[in-house]
Scaffold this motif. Structure first.
Motif, short mmCIF file in Angstrom:
data_model
loop_
_atom_site.label_atom_id
_atom_site.label_comp_id
_atom_site.label_asym_id
_atom_site.label_seq_id
_atom_site.Cartn_x
_atom_site.Cartn_y
_atom_site.Cartn_z
N LYS A 1 0.80 -1.14 -0.11
CA LYS A 1 -0.05 0.09 -0.05
C LYS A 1 0.87 1.34 0.01
CE LYS A 1 -3.80 -2.36 2.71
NZ LYS A 1 -4.21 -2.14 4.02
N THR A 2 1.99 1.30 0.71
CA THR A 2 2.96 2.19 0.91
C THR A 2 3.60 2.45 -0.71
OG1 THR A 2 3.14 1.82 3.22
CG2 THR A 2 5.04 3.27 2.02
N ILE A 3 4.07 1.41 -0.98
CA ILE A 3 4.56 1.69 -2.57
C ILE A 3 3.76 2.21 -3.34
CG2 ILE A 3 5.51 0.49 -4.51
CD1 ILE A 3 6.86 -1.07 -2.72
N GLY A 4 2.55 1.75 -3.43
CA GLY A 4 1.21 2.20 -4.26
C GLY A 4 1.07 1.50 -5.74
N ALA A 5 0.14 1.97 -6.52
CA ALA A 5 0.06 1.59 -7.90
C ALA A 5 1.27 1.73 -8.60
CB ALA A 5 -1.19 2.07 -8.26
N PRO A 6 1.34 0.86 -9.80
CA PRO A 6 2.38 0.88 -10.66
C PRO A 6 2.51 2.25 -11.43
CG PRO A 6 1.13 -1.36 -10.87
CD PRO A 6 0.44 -0.37 -10.06
N ASP A 7 3.77 2.67 -11.38
CA ASP A 7 3.97 3.82 -12.20
C ASP A 7 4.75 3.74 -13.39
OD1 ASP A 7 4.04 6.60 -12.55
OD2 ASP A 7 5.54 7.02 -11.50
N ALA B 1 -6.62 9.25 -11.96
CA ALA B 1 -6.18 8.99 -10.73
C ALA B 1 -7.34 8.15 -9.83
CB ALA B 1 -5.83 10.29 -9.89
N ASP B 2 -8.67 8.55 -10.11
CA ASP B 2 -9.65 7.81 -9.46
C ASP B 2 -9.62 6.41 -10.02
OD1 ASP B 2 -10.22 9.93 -8.02
OD2 ASP B 2 -12.12 10.63 -9.45
N ILE B 3 -9.69 6.01 -11.33
CA ILE B 3 -9.63 4.79 -11.81
C ILE B 3 -8.43 3.93 -11.26
CG2 ILE B 3 -9.79 3.32 -13.74
CD1 ILE B 3 -11.41 5.50 -15.22
N LYS B 4 -7.32 4.68 -11.25
CA LYS B 4 -6.20 3.80 -11.09
C LYS B 4 -6.30 3.49 -9.56
CE LYS B 4 -1.24 4.48 -11.66
NZ LYS B 4 -0.18 5.17 -11.99
N ALA B 5 -6.82 4.41 -8.52
CA ALA B 5 -7.20 4.01 -7.16
C ALA B 5 -8.11 2.94 -7.07
CB ALA B 5 -7.52 5.13 -6.39
N THR B 6 -9.07 2.91 -7.67
CA THR B 6 -10.27 1.89 -7.81
C THR B 6 -9.38 0.47 -8.24
OG1 THR B 6 -11.85 3.22 -8.30
CG2 THR B 6 -12.27 0.91 -8.76
N LEU B 7 -8.78 0.44 -9.31
CA LEU B 7 -8.02 -0.74 -9.56
C LEU B 7 -6.88 -1.24 -8.43
CD1 LEU B 7 -7.50 -0.38 -13.57
CD2 LEU B 7 -9.42 -1.27 -12.35
N PHE B 8 -6.20 -0.29 -7.75
CA PHE B 8 -5.41 -0.79 -7.00
C PHE B 8 -5.98 -1.33 -5.68
CE2 PHE B 8 -1.65 0.39 -3.78
CZ PHE B 8 -0.75 -0.75 -4.30
N ASN B 9 -7.13 -0.64 -5.30
CA ASN B 9 -7.86 -1.15 -4.08
C ASN B 9 -8.18 -2.58 -4.48
OD1 ASN B 9 -7.41 1.00 -2.46
ND2 ASN B 9 -9.24 1.99 -3.24
N ALA B 10 -8.83 -2.77 -5.60
CA ALA B 10 -9.41 -4.24 -6.05
C ALA B 10 -7.89 -5.04 -6.10
CB ALA B 10 -10.04 -3.91 -7.47
N THR B 11 -6.90 -4.66 -6.50
CA THR B 11 -5.69 -5.57 -6.56
C THR B 11 -5.41 -6.07 -4.81
OG1 THR B 11 -5.05 -4.59 -8.40
CG2 THR B 11 -3.32 -5.71 -6.87
N LEU B 12 -5.51 -4.96 -4.10
CA LEU B 12 -5.12 -5.30 -2.66
C LEU B 12 -6.32 -6.10 -1.95
CD1 LEU B 12 -4.15 -1.57 -1.47
CD2 LEU B 12 -2.74 -3.55 -1.73
N ASN B 13 -7.53 -5.82 -2.42
CA ASN B 13 -8.52 -6.63 -1.55
C ASN B 13 -9.05 -7.92 -2.22
OD1 ASN B 13 -8.69 -4.42 0.16
ND2 ASN B 13 -10.25 -3.53 -1.02
N ASP B 14 -9.27 -7.90 -3.49
CA ASP B 14 -9.69 -9.04 -4.22
C ASP B 14 -8.55 -10.10 -4.51
OD1 ASP B 14 -12.01 -7.58 -4.23
OD2 ASP B 14 -11.93 -6.85 -6.17
N TYR B 15 -7.43 -9.61 -4.94
CA TYR B 15 -6.19 -10.41 -5.41
C TYR B 15 -5.32 -10.97 -4.16
CZ TYR B 15 -2.26 -12.47 -7.40
OH TYR B 15 -1.24 -13.39 -7.59
#
Length: 293
Positions: A242-248, A271-285
């Motif tokens: 989470k600290t590293i964040g979504a891929p850049d 930014a909003d879509i990126k945050a949504t996809l990253f949250n899905a990665t953290l939670n769902d995957y």
């Protein structure tokens, strides 16, 4: 023997058109008081919901199983690794065999391997040599990267080769960190590159990296990974991701694996879509808890 797939396997709903296999942890021996059912915790790094049975694709899988039997000590291991080379149309009945005098001492016991009557195997096909394209390879030699060296610009191509290097040097903490981040970023990339055929490039990267390791090296890593999944370290690693964040980075390795007739993919996300996809990665995957807001 091959290491786990980073992208989670699809559940096969049918069997006449697509052969499948099954893990069944629901048929413990009633006549044996020390034999218990097992719950499926994770398959190939994709976390499950504790089901007793699961359909899987034929091939090699790393399955994490948890006993439903009683454990007296908090330090007892509740999850073990079951490496499985699943054949088409086979049901693998597994259980937890506890010690008669020490309930905390248990092992995975295979009770049966039998055909699934309604499943039709596919016709045999000759094996085809796999060519690894340049875009699925790193530009140079990759050494074992420590946690401090990993950033949100480190691609799965580099991460998976780093995992292999870390396993070879027996730096399992670094291997697990890179493996965890590789899984997260490959999953994130599969969400923003929607053409499913392009996702197969992840397997090619693994064939060029972690699948080149010896069976013993892979087994040692799988055991360390099982211990990690059952410990508090997983949540600590979740917080680190989470600290590293979504891929850049632009997922060129996946974009270049698009079929020639594939539609162009726009991976420049808001930014909003990126945050949504990253949250899905953290939670769902990854199965991490939701980020704090």
């Amino acid at each position: 023997m091959k290491l786990p797939l980073i992208i989670s396997c699809l559940i096969l709903a049918g069997c006449q058109s697509t052969p499948y296999a099954m893990i069944d942890g629901s048929q413990s021996k009633i006549s044996d008081a020390d034999n218990y059912n097992v719950e499926i915790i994770a398959i190939d790094g994709a976390f499950q919901s504790g089901k007793l049975t699961k359909n899987i694709k034929p091939g090699y899988h790393t399955v994490h199983l948890s006993t439903t039997g009683p454990l007296r000590s908090r330090k007892a291991t509740s999850t073990l690794v079951y490496p499985l080379l699943a054949k088409e149309c086979m049901r693998y009945v597994v259980s937890a065999q506890h010690g008669p005098s020490n309930k905390d001492d248990w092992e995975i016991k295979v009770l049966d391997e039998r055909l699934i009557p309604a499943c039709t195997p596919s016709p045999a096909e000759p094996e085809v040599a796999v060519v690894i394209p340049d875009y699925a390879k790193p530009t140079g030699d990759i050494s074992c990267l420590t946690q401090d060296q990993l950033t949100n610009q480190t691609t799965p191509v580099v991460l998976l080769h780093s995992v292999a290097a870390c396993i070879k040097s027996q730096d399992y903490n670094s291997a697990i960190n890179a493996y965890f981040l590789a899984g997260a970023y490959a999953y994130f990339d599969s969400l923003r590159v929607t053409h499913k055929l392009s996702h197969a490039v992840v397997d090619l990267i693994k064939k060029d990296s972690i699948w080149t390791l010896s069976a013993l090296e892979q087994q040692n890593f799988e055991q360390k990974l099982a211990e990690y999944l059952a410990s508090e370290q997983k949540q600590q690693t979740c917080e680190w991701v989470k600290t590293i964040g979504a891929p850049d980075y632009a997922p060129q390795y996946m974009l270049q694996h698009l079929p020639q007739d594939g539609a162009p993919q726009n991976t420049d996300l808001s930014a909003d879509i990126k945050a949504t996809l990253f949250n899905a990665t953290l939670n769902d995957y990854l199965g991490c808890s939701s980020p704090q807001t």
